[in-house]
Motif scaffolding. Structure first.
Motif: not given
Length: 218
Positions: A98-103, A108-115, A158-164, A189-191
């Protein structure tokens, strides 16, 4: 091969909480039979992932990832329910992925759309509402198009909505649910924080000819 409709996949997902691709695969393997698909998902443990997602996850790890070249760094907090699971190789591998996904996801700026912040949504709404292609459309249609574009924009952030990155057939959200089913604990995923080398620093532009002249005139 039997054609599986998006509606049947959505219904199965709502019934079981399993990932979209898992639901589609279960329906395809069971000739569209919902009951058999549910049974197949339960055997894999995927049907219980949604129920576990409401349980408290206060343990976990803070994972770091430095991209090749050392110009991008990620810190990510991934939570689970117990310290025992936090030490498991599968959980730590998930945190690294998941950290690699962020890189790999600079937008991507948020964990999910609720954030997503209220300010971001308001700003995006103004931008979309002011686009040239919407000026001559009726208000009801314009509002519907704007809403659709905002929802799409939020998913891009949103991070959780990204294709892995290792398997684009599933999203990060589905990856987490698969691991919830496998490990047996809630995972969240907290942050995360992204560090880009030199970010915020204004580089001084130097004229080479002037620099040489200054040296000669000293």
């Amino acid at each position: 091969m039997i054609n599986i409709s998006a509606k049947s996949v959505k219904e199965l997902r709502e019934m079981t909480g399993a990932g979209m691709m898992d639901c589609k695969k279960a329906l395809a393997e069971n000739e569209g039979n919902t009951e058999k698909a549910i049974e197949a998902l339960r055997k894999k443990g995927l049907a219980s992932a949604n129920k576990k997602s409401s349980r408290q996850a206060a343990e976990g790890i803070i994972e770091s990832y430095i991209h090749t070249g050392g110009k991008i760094g990620i810190l990510l907090e991934l939570n689970c329910e117990t310290d025992f699971v936090a030490r498991r190789p599968e959980f730590q591998a998930l945190a690294k992925d998941i950290a690699m996904q962020v890189a790999a996801s600079p937008d991507v700026e948020f964990v999910n759309t609720e954030n997503v912040s209220k300010e971001f949504i308001e700003s995006e709404s103004k931008i979309q509402a002011g686009r040239e292609d919407l000026k001559n459309k009726p208000e009801a249609i314009r509002n519907k198009i704007v809403q659709g574009r905002i929802e799409k924009r939020l998913k891009e952030k949103s991070l959780v909505d990204q294709p892995f990155i290792k398997n684009p057939d599933i999203t990060i959200d589905e990856l987490i649910k698969q691991n919830i089913a496998k490990i047996g604990e809630n995972i969240q995923i907290k942050r995360f924080v992204r560090f880009n080398l030199g970010e915020g620093v204004i580089k001084e532009e130097k004229n080479f000819a002037n620099e040489v002249s200054e040296i000669l005139n000293k």
